[in-house]
Motif scaffolding. Sequence first.
Motif, PDB file in Angstrom:
ATOM      1  N   SER A 293      35.438  52.861  42.613  1.00 46.25           N
ATOM      2  CA  SER A 293      35.998  52.004  41.677  1.00 46.25           C
ATOM      3  C   SER A 293      35.779  50.586  42.038  1.00 46.25           C
ATOM      4  O   SER A 293      35.456  50.866  43.772  1.00 46.25           O
ATOM      5  N   GLY A 294      34.940  50.072  41.244  1.00 45.54           N
ATOM      6  CA  GLY A 294      35.321  48.482  41.634  1.00 45.54           C
ATOM      7  C   GLY A 294      33.436  48.123  41.997  1.00 45.54           C
ATOM      8  O   GLY A 294      33.104  46.896  42.588  1.00 45.54           O
ATOM      9  N   GLY A 295      32.869  49.163  42.222  1.00 43.17           N
ATOM     10  CA  GLY A 295      31.362  48.794  42.196  1.00 43.17           C
ATOM     11  C   GLY A 295      30.923  47.503  41.847  1.00 43.17           C
ATOM     12  O   GLY A 295      31.292  47.429  40.480  1.00 43.17           O
ATOM     13  N   ARG A 296      30.015  45.861  41.940  1.00 40.03           N
ATOM     14  CA  ARG A 296      30.165  45.628  41.105  1.00 40.03           C
ATOM     15  C   ARG A 296      29.331  45.402  40.620  1.00 40.03           C
ATOM     16  O   ARG A 296      28.289  46.100  40.266  1.00 40.03           O
ATOM     17  N   SER A 297      29.289  44.335  39.331  1.00 43.27           N
ATOM     18  CA  SER A 297      28.005  44.395  38.570  1.00 43.27           C
ATOM     19  C   SER A 297      27.787  42.965  38.725  1.00 43.27           C
ATOM     20  O   SER A 297      29.170  41.798  38.506  1.00 43.27           O
ATOM     21  N   ARG A 298      26.437  42.818  38.179  1.00 46.20           N
ATOM     22  CA  ARG A 298      25.985  41.470  38.560  1.00 46.20           C
ATOM     23  C   ARG A 298      26.052  40.621  37.092  1.00 46.20           C
ATOM     24  O   ARG A 298      26.384  39.198  37.669  1.00 46.20           O
ATOM     25  N   ASN A 299      27.055  40.953  35.794  1.00 44.08           N
ATOM     26  CA  ASN A 299      26.706  40.599  34.614  1.00 44.08           C
ATOM     27  C   ASN A 299      28.275  39.786  34.780  1.00 44.08           C
ATOM     28  O   ASN A 299      28.976  38.759  34.283  1.00 44.08           O
ATOM     29  N   PHE A 300      29.164  39.812  35.662  1.00 39.49           N
ATOM     30  CA  PHE A 300      30.761  39.936  35.228  1.00 39.49           C
ATOM     31  C   PHE A 300      30.937  40.016  37.090  1.00 39.49           C
ATOM     32  O   PHE A 300      31.091  39.962  37.908  1.00 39.49           O
ATOM     33  N   THR A 301      32.342  38.422  37.000  1.00 40.69           N
ATOM     34  CA  THR A 301      32.933  39.425  38.414  1.00 40.69           C
ATOM     35  C   THR A 301      34.205  39.334  37.311  1.00 40.69           C
ATOM     36  O   THR A 301      35.433  39.198  36.650  1.00 40.69           O
ATOM     37  N   HIS A 302      34.504  40.600  38.407  1.00 42.91           N
ATOM     38  CA  HIS A 302      35.717  40.958  38.320  1.00 42.91           C
ATOM     39  C   HIS A 302      36.095  41.345  36.575  1.00 42.91           C
ATOM     40  O   HIS A 302      35.378  41.839  36.262  1.00 42.91           O
TER      41      HIS A 302
END
Length: 699
Positions: free
Chosen positions: A588-597
């Motif tokens: 889990s927790g691959g980052r997304s450029r749209n959000f910070t956590h």
Amino acid sequence: MQSAGRRNARSFMATSKASPVTARRTTCYQCTVECGFTAKIDGNGRVIELVGPDCRRGAAQLDLQYHEERLLHPLKRTPTGLIQISWDAALDEIAERMKDAKARYGPESVAFIAGFTKEARPYLQRLAHSFGSPNFMTESSCCFSATFVAAELNFGKEFGYFLTGSRADSPKTRTLVVWSTNPVESNVLGERHFAMSERSDRALVVVDPRRTPLAEKADIHLQIRPGTDGALALGLHHLVFEHGWEDGSFLDEWAEGLPAFREYVKRFTPERVAEICRVSADDIREAARLYCARGPAQLLVSANATVHHTNGVQNHRAILLLPAVTGNLEIDGGNRRFVEWIRPKSVNLFDTIGGLPARVGLKRFPVWSTHYPEAHAMPLADAILEGRPYPVKAVFAIGMNVMMWPNTRRLAKALDSLDTFVTADFFRTPTTELADLVLPAATSLERAALIAWGDGRVVYRQAAVQPEGEARADARMLIDLGCRLGMADQFWHGDYLASIGERLEGIPGVTLDQLMAEPVGLTVPGADVHPERAYETRGFKTPSGKIEFESEELRRRGYAALPVYEEPAESPVSTPDLASEYPLVLTSGGRSRNFTHSQHRNVAWLRELEPQPRIQIHPDDASARHISDGDAVLVSSPRGTVTFRASVTDVVAPGIVHAFHGWAEANINDLINDATLDPISGFPAFKSSLCQVRKDSPG
Ligand SMILES: Nc1nc2c(c(=O)[nH]1)N[C@H]1C(S)=C(S)[C@@H](COP(=O)(O)OP(=O)(O)OC[C@H]3O[C@@H](n4cnc5c(=O)[nH]c(N)nc54)[C@H](O)[C@@H]3O)O[C@H]1N2
Ligand SMILES: Nc1nc2c(c(=O)[nH]1)N[C@H]1C(S)=C(S)[C@@H](COP(=O)(O)OP(=O)(O)OC[C@H]3O[C@@H](n4cnc5c(=O)[nH]c(N)nc54)[C@H](O)[C@@H]3O)O[C@H]1N2
Ligand SMILES: [Mo]
């Protein structure tokens, strides 16, 4: 995405045509890079445009600044709900409650917690320690600190920030191994990250359970089963010794415990490792040849993807020993240490910790706690609910997010049971819903801060605009609270600028006046990378003075001295019974450029780009479950069930599920175990546990 930012700016322009526009320098605080921005401000003191890097979250600063849901006043919980109170009333009540907890249960019963936000941490730690509590804890308890500890165990002090890889590009690098980071999503302007650049003279190996954009470019993509990184690293070591690729003269002088290590890796044959990691033995051989026999080779690792496991520290130690055995340590084109050669004077009063009670985590995770001197946040619920190691009765938090913790529901229950819970944030969140008092935090556009980057730049960011409503900077509220608690002497008598002056004493030759006159900041000359082979003069600051393939410190504390591979606590191999019910491996927790956590979900145009919480699941696993792309699915673990949308994609291998994190309506951490943690670091298995996925049948 600049267009989205501009669209924004234009709409604000329209409301304020006639006023003169001024420009002020600021830095963005949507992630920790803190890029410089110029804020254009109209005659009414409102930001109308932000000019800076082309970054979605950077552009979203404006949406957040004037968001209709921003918290603008201190709030207090009453039986009928939250009511607005004054700052004086809020701070008085908090101070009284804290004093009361101290008198009844001792100062250690009050914990001070910082989530994402880093700027005000020195002030929060100062508040904790001067109040008498050792329990200053942060999000680092599950972020990069375990990789830091692994590096220090191998290479000693000052090697914690081991990874020039994440910063330094070198034309000399002939093979680049990217072990678990996806810069396209997690770095600002990630497409331009040096790892992404096409170079015909540089081979690329990527170790990641997902086919990331970087993996697409790789010569070899080792698409490993999550949490088996240690086995893979040991398998590469095996091949090094089998082929005689090691740097023998370096190891003769600088290795401690090498014979035992060589013996241990013999059992990690490519065939066995292939089976453990679910990759092909031929790919392992080819990756070894590229990395080990074709230097200089650089290793680039993530802050934490290899340590979000119950066996994380030892796995990461095995990975970090690769540059050491292959002669790639402290050479140009390989891995060099970097230094932060400017650092503001510490005001955190950490030195007083010796006289304070033992901090949470010290007994259970003594190695982590010694190397990373904070209290450990992961066992917080144990302290609150079970009094282990002693009861925590009150929590004062800035930017705290319950969804960051494994088994979030248990922590939420714990916070709810506290005598006092206070949190400061920009918005109402699942965490503020549990608080007795909620404080409105000022944004980075509204608050001044001293910022020093590791590469020598230093800026005094002045507030670009007045705070909205009664929002107040975290540092200021902490100073105000310190004074309320009778510690005005320790808190610069309420003078924030005096605190900046004191911190600047740590950066010789730079004064506050100079910084105020230079809004873009100053650069203190220096080098951020150590010279090649610096160990020849400084050695390794481990107990043995050498690189510790066997760690005496780990042995003394009752852990394995070698970087041994153990299966994740929950896995198809270690818990086959559980796996018959929960057959899929969950990362889990691959980052997304749209959000910070958990942040940014309330920004409409970002939400349009990524409207729903998703899992990624392989087409074979999906079709076996009659799941189509976009279907609602129930993801279950022994901890519970959460509804996501299925993204059916062969980006993940069969048998593996990846869930994005930070979604309040679908919190993956409700499924993660908080009882079984890495015994060295205390990190949870965010990236290797078991789950089952079912189609959510309507009705
Ligand atoms: N399942 C899973 N869980 C994970 C991870 C994972 O990969 N998988 N990753 C872990 C990692 S590495 C990390 S770092 C954590 C991150 O977890 P957190 O640090 O908790 O992350 P955020 O959700 O970014 O921020 C928490 C809150 O801080 C508020 N905030 C932001 N800036 C400020 C500020 O300047 N002042 C104040 N007062 N509030 C502010 C935001 O509004 C938000 O509500 O999550 C961890 N949890
Ligand atoms: N946009 C954005 N950027 C961020 C953040 C954010 O919230 N949003 N958070 C910031 C923070 S606090 C952090 S800590 C960093 C994290 O930064 P990174 O670690 O670079 O995070 P990701 O880019 O998601 O890359 C992690 C990769 O690890 C892979 N992975 C998952 N499990 C395993 C495993 O068991 N082994 C291996 N080898 N790989 C695995 C995932 O598939 C993913 O591609 O990102 C920072 N940058
Ligand atoms: Mo993180």
